[in-house]
Design a protein around this motif. Structure first.
Motif, short mmCIF file in Angstrom:
data_model
loop_
_atom_site.label_atom_id
_atom_site.label_comp_id
_atom_site.label_asym_id
_atom_site.label_seq_id
_atom_site.Cartn_x
_atom_site.Cartn_y
_atom_site.Cartn_z
N SER A 1 -26.96 10.70 -20.49
CA SER A 1 -28.17 10.36 -21.25
C SER A 1 -28.59 8.92 -21.11
O SER A 1 -29.73 8.56 -21.42
CB SER A 1 -27.95 10.68 -22.74
N THR A 2 -27.70 8.05 -20.64
CA THR A 2 -28.03 6.63 -20.45
C THR A 2 -28.32 6.31 -18.98
O THR A 2 -28.30 5.15 -18.59
CB THR A 2 -26.90 5.73 -20.96
N ASN A 3 -28.54 7.37 -18.18
CA ASN A 3 -28.87 7.22 -16.75
C ASN A 3 -27.74 6.62 -15.93
O ASN A 3 -27.99 5.98 -14.90
CB ASN A 3 -30.15 6.38 -16.56
N VAL A 4 -26.51 6.82 -16.39
CA VAL A 4 -25.35 6.41 -15.62
C VAL A 4 -24.89 7.59 -14.77
O VAL A 4 -24.69 8.70 -15.28
CB VAL A 4 -24.20 5.95 -16.53
N VAL A 5 -24.75 7.36 -13.47
CA VAL A 5 -24.30 8.43 -12.56
C VAL A 5 -22.80 8.64 -12.74
O VAL A 5 -22.02 7.69 -12.72
CB VAL A 5 -24.61 8.06 -11.10
N LYS A 6 -22.42 9.91 -12.91
CA LYS A 6 -21.03 10.26 -13.14
C LYS A 6 -20.53 11.20 -12.04
O LYS A 6 -21.30 11.98 -11.48
CB LYS A 6 -20.87 10.97 -14.49
N VAL A 7 -19.23 11.13 -11.77
CA VAL A 7 -18.61 12.01 -10.80
C VAL A 7 -17.27 12.47 -11.34
O VAL A 7 -16.58 11.73 -12.04
CB VAL A 7 -18.45 11.28 -9.44
N ALA A 8 -16.90 13.72 -11.04
CA ALA A 8 -15.61 14.27 -11.48
C ALA A 8 -15.00 15.10 -10.36
O ALA A 8 -15.71 15.87 -9.70
CB ALA A 8 -15.80 15.12 -12.73
N GLY B 1 -27.52 2.53 -14.51
CA GLY B 1 -28.94 2.86 -14.48
C GLY B 1 -29.72 2.29 -13.32
O GLY B 1 -30.93 2.46 -13.24
N SER B 2 -29.04 1.63 -12.37
CA SER B 2 -29.75 1.03 -11.23
C SER B 2 -29.95 2.00 -10.08
O SER B 2 -30.72 1.73 -9.17
CB SER B 2 -29.00 -0.20 -10.74
N VAL B 3 -29.25 3.13 -10.12
CA VAL B 3 -29.32 4.11 -9.04
C VAL B 3 -29.70 5.47 -9.59
O VAL B 3 -29.15 5.92 -10.61
CB VAL B 3 -27.96 4.20 -8.30
N LEU B 4 -30.65 6.12 -8.92
CA LEU B 4 -31.06 7.47 -9.29
C LEU B 4 -30.35 8.47 -8.39
O LEU B 4 -30.26 8.27 -7.18
CB LEU B 4 -32.57 7.64 -9.13
#
Length: 237
Positions: A105-112, A140-143
C-alpha cells in the motif's frame, strides 16, 4: 679627496631624506587602493551566480537521468537474483519453489521466495522482503508491473502489480528440477517466432525525470528450462 667624499656623503643623505616622504606617500596610496578593491563587486557575484544557474540547468536533467537508470539497473539485478534464487533452491532441496512479486500500500516493491506447497502467503509474512534489500533503492521510486496472470502463465497485457493473497498472479514457479511446470509464454507476435515470455517490468516512479515512462528494465523467463534474460526500454513492452 677626503673633503670631496664627505660632501658626496652629505648630498646622498640629503637626497634620501627628501625622497622618503614621497616613498611613504606612494606606499600609503597603494595600501588604500588595495583595501578599497579587495573581494568581489556585486556585479561580479551576480554574473557568477547566473553562470552557475545556467550550468546547473544544463547538467541537472542528465544527472537525474543517470541516477534513474542506475536505480532501475539495481532493481533489475535484484529481480533477476530473486528468480535465480527460487530456481536454485528448488533444485537444491528437490522441491517446487515459487517467487512472487507485489507492491504494498505504500508503493514499496516486495518479493518472496517460498515452497510452492505454501498457500497464499500474507503480506505480513516475513518471507516478503523489500526489493533490493540493502541496494539503496528508495521506497516508492520504482514501479513494478508484469504480464503474469497466474503462475507461469502470461495474460493479455502488462499491468501494475497489487497484492492478492488468494491468486498470487505475479508468481513464477519452478519444480524440483528447476524447470517451469505447465508454462504459457504467449503467442509470438506477427513476423516473429519468439514468444513474449514471463516479464517482470520495472519503470521509474519519478515523474520529473524526462521521458521516464520510456526508460524501463525487465527480466524475461523464456523457456521451459527456466532460461532468463534481461532487457530494456522497448523490449520490455
Amino acid at each position: 679627496m677626503g673633503k670631496l667624499s664627505l660632501r658626496l656623503l652629505r648630498l646622498t643623505r640629503s637626497n634620501v631624506k627628501s625622497k622618503r616622504p614621497c616613498l611613504l606617500n606612494t606606499l600609503h596610496y597603494a595600501s588604500a587602493y588595495t583595501q578599497q578593491d579587495a573581494g568581489f563587486s556585486l556585479l561580479e557575484l551576480i554574473i557568477v551566480m547566473v553562470m552557475i544557474g545556467i550550468l546547473s540547468a544544463i547538467a541537472a536533467p542528465s544527472w537525474f537521468s543517470f541516477v534513474n537508470r542506475q536505480r532501475l539497473n539495481k532493481a533489475q539485478d535484484a529481480v533477476l537474483a530473486s528468480i535465480q534464487q527460487a530456481q536454485q533452491t528448488a533444485k537444491k532441496n528437490k522441491l517446487s519453489y515459487s517467487v512472487s512479486f507485489t507492491t504494498d500500500s505504500t508503493n514499496v516493491v516486495k518479493v518472496a521466495v517460498y515452497p510452492s506447497s505454501s498457500p497464499g502467503i500474507l503480506l505480513s509474512d516475513k518471507r516478503w522482503q523489500s526489493l533490493g534489500g540493502d541496494l539503496q533503492i528508495p521506497a516508492g521510486s520504482v514501479l513494478l508491473s508484469t504480464n503474469i496472470a497466474s503462475p507461469n502463465t502470461i495474460g493479455t497485457a502488462i499491468s501494475s502489480t497489487a497484492y492478492d493473497s488468494t491468486t498470487q498472479p505475479n508468481t513464477i514457479t519452478f519444480d524440483y528440477m528447476g524447470t517451469l511446470p505447465n508454462p504459457s509464454f504467449g503467442t509470438p507476435p506477427t513476423g516473429s517466432t519468439d514468444a513474449p515470455g514471463l516479464k517482470i517490468v520495472l519503470a521509474s516512479a519519478i515523474s520529473s525525470v524526462s521521458s521516464s515512462s520510456s526508460v524501463k528494465r525487465c527480466v524475461i523467463v523464456k523457456t521451459l528450462l527456466g532460461s532468463m534474460l534481461t532487457a530494456k526500454d522497448s523490449q520490455c513492452s
